[in-house]
Write a protein that holds these residues in place. Sequence first.
Motif, short mmCIF file in Angstrom:
data_model
loop_
_atom_site.label_atom_id
_atom_site.label_comp_id
_atom_site.label_asym_id
_atom_site.label_seq_id
_atom_site.Cartn_x
_atom_site.Cartn_y
_atom_site.Cartn_z
N TYR A 525 0.83 -1.20 0.00
CA TYR A 525 0.00 0.00 0.00
C TYR A 525 0.86 1.25 0.00
O TYR A 525 2.04 1.23 0.38
CB TYR A 525 -0.94 -0.02 1.21
CG TYR A 525 -1.93 -1.16 1.13
CD1 TYR A 525 -3.09 -1.03 0.40
CD2 TYR A 525 -1.65 -2.37 1.76
CE1 TYR A 525 -3.99 -2.08 0.32
CE2 TYR A 525 -2.54 -3.43 1.68
CZ TYR A 525 -3.71 -3.28 0.94
OH TYR A 525 -4.59 -4.32 0.84
N SER A 537 6.01 -1.76 3.58
CA SER A 537 5.86 -2.51 2.34
C SER A 537 7.11 -3.30 1.99
O SER A 537 7.04 -4.29 1.25
CB SER A 537 5.51 -1.57 1.18
OG SER A 537 4.25 -0.97 1.38
N GLN A 624 -7.56 3.90 1.69
CA GLN A 624 -6.26 3.24 1.71
C GLN A 624 -6.29 1.90 0.97
O GLN A 624 -5.32 1.53 0.30
CB GLN A 624 -5.81 3.01 3.16
CG GLN A 624 -4.52 2.21 3.32
CD GLN A 624 -3.30 2.97 2.83
OE1 GLN A 624 -2.66 3.68 3.59
NE2 GLN A 624 -2.97 2.84 1.55
N ARG A 627 -5.27 2.35 -2.64
CA ARG A 627 -3.91 2.82 -2.99
C ARG A 627 -2.95 1.64 -2.82
O ARG A 627 -2.30 1.49 -1.79
CB ARG A 627 -3.51 3.99 -2.08
CG ARG A 627 -4.42 5.20 -2.18
CD ARG A 627 -3.79 6.42 -1.54
NE ARG A 627 -3.48 6.24 -0.13
CZ ARG A 627 -4.30 6.53 0.87
NH1 ARG A 627 -5.52 7.01 0.60
NH2 ARG A 627 -3.95 6.35 2.13
N ARG A 628 -2.84 0.81 -3.85
CA ARG A 628 -2.17 -0.46 -3.69
C ARG A 628 -1.43 -0.87 -4.95
O ARG A 628 -1.70 -0.36 -6.04
CB ARG A 628 -3.20 -1.55 -3.37
CG ARG A 628 -4.10 -1.86 -4.56
CD ARG A 628 -5.41 -2.47 -4.17
NE ARG A 628 -6.18 -2.91 -5.35
CZ ARG A 628 -6.92 -2.11 -6.11
NH1 ARG A 628 -6.99 -0.82 -5.85
NH2 ARG A 628 -7.57 -2.60 -7.14
#
Length: 637
Positions: A525, A537, A624, A627-628
């Motif tokens: 993300y 991440s 959220q 948004r990946r």
Amino acid sequence: MRLKNYLLTSIVLLLGTCAFAQSGLQKKADNLFNKFSFVNAANTYKELISKNYNSDYAIRQLADCYAYMRNPDSAAVYYKKAVEQPNVPNQYYYNYAQALRGVKDYKESRIWLKRFKDAGGDIKEAKFLKDSDFINSIFNAKPQYFLKDINFNSKYSDFAAYEKDGNIYFASSRDEGVLTKHTYGWNEEPFLDIYVKSNNDSIVNNKFKLKGTVNSIYHEGPLTISKDGKTMYFSRNDFNKQVLGKTDEGVTNLKIYKATLVDGKWSNIEELPFNSNNYSIAHPALNSDETKLYFASDMPGGLGGTDIYFVDINSNGYGTPQNLGSPVNTNKNESFPFINSENNLFFASDGHPGLGLLDIFGTVTDENKKIISVINLGVPVNSSKDDFSFFMNEDGLSGYFASNRDGGMGSDDIYAYDRIPQLKIEGTVTDAETVSPVANATITLLDSNSKPIVTIETDENGQYDINIDRDTDYYLNVKNDDYLDSTISVTSKGIDRSVTNITANITLSPNKNKVAPITELQPIYFDFNKYDIRRDSTIELDRIVNLMMNTYPNMFIKIESHTDSRGTSSYNDILSEERAKATYEYLINKGVDPARITEYKGYGEQRLTNQCNGTVPCTEAQHQLNRRTQFIVIRMQ
């Protein structure tokens, strides 16, 4: 793991929803086009082009929209794109040539006229030495209407057919089955009455006269009926309380009356307040929301013999008649207005350029609903004689008009028409062994040169449908990860114009050599409006590096990155590309062979995992999830 499964399921559902939505969008565009709502149709075709959905077809339709809106500049742009398409119907060479004439590029227009002629088009060169209106040429050259037989005309005058709730209302002077006939001195035929029949009735006599007190011993018709079926507006001679009105010159004018349906009979006849004893008001037509009543009149102050007017209908009654003015009205006669379900006006006129006496015309409006041009409906609707009283059903594909052309049964006859409906290919994809439906199979429609046109997915029942052009060869390529690919040929050539669906069922053989992909790759993300790899991440990314370099040395993946819905679509496309690139660079910098990452791509906000598309309030946590970056296993060996 549960989150990942949810995300993957959401993606599949979203893709299926997108394909269904785009298919519905094209149907919407075609319906708008069929109903002469060219401004709205153009905007919808643009949306289809932006989504790259059936774009060749949408480009051709968009070009026609601009042509009908008298916008040769834009029409020429899109016709140019159309004629560059492989296997485009040669009619578009002709359309492009006419659009070029509209922008005064006569040299290039001649080139495309020659292309049209060389491709087998029927063309008479002398016709194009004149600077005639390019839109009329286009409309008349493209077949739009096809006549079909009806069985209720008589040897007298029949016209003004109006269909409502399975019944056809019309005006006729047949008066058959009556011993005493009142005849009209003008043509020695009986006076007009309003008749009503069901779609199944073929023999129409005196028993089919409208029940109630609408019909008198003088003329009645045409008519229009409210949506609820309880109010009728109709034309009649100036005849009130058994007294025939006449002017000082001895002329009886026409007036519009209103009737209401009571116990199955039309009664409570009222004369509308804006009628006059000194001039005619006739041929009523309601707009779609019943806020305006259109009519024809020769009242003083008009542009010609008879003009088209309208009055507002409000809670207090009726407004003041307003002349529609140019470009509808001319210095001659405009009459028989009709408003279709998209609020487009049709009318008869002998003042606009036509094929004969009265011709039937449609109108084109701009974004502000202002009428900007009129269109001659061409043959076979229009002829060298009088053509009038046009009616279109709500589907925009069928209706009626009247004409006194040669070959009819009486002085005026009713003609039914069909417009060419959209052709659709549809079917079901099934498992060759179990005969069970295959959901989420990807179907790509290709042209005869195997160029992709549009891609959709089957629904949960394995079903699909795609709108296609007529008289064209295609291929259908079908894919699903669990099955072997299949390609079949289909054609719409030789299909009768009454046919609207072609069925192509497809079976897929299971792919028994498929290696099941691992399910261990989790998404990462990003922070809002950023494409930097977050520290949390790197844990997942380093794990993916280890899997690819040690556990699964033959695994190939692709990278798909996304944004939330905030920001413009164009900006989000760029941002997602940066996220995909950053992810790709991290992996190869850690030692992953670039050749094993088959693709890294950004999809912007196209594939949201939830409902947060800007139309509903969402928390930051919900944004959220969109948004990946996701990792898709392509193959394991």
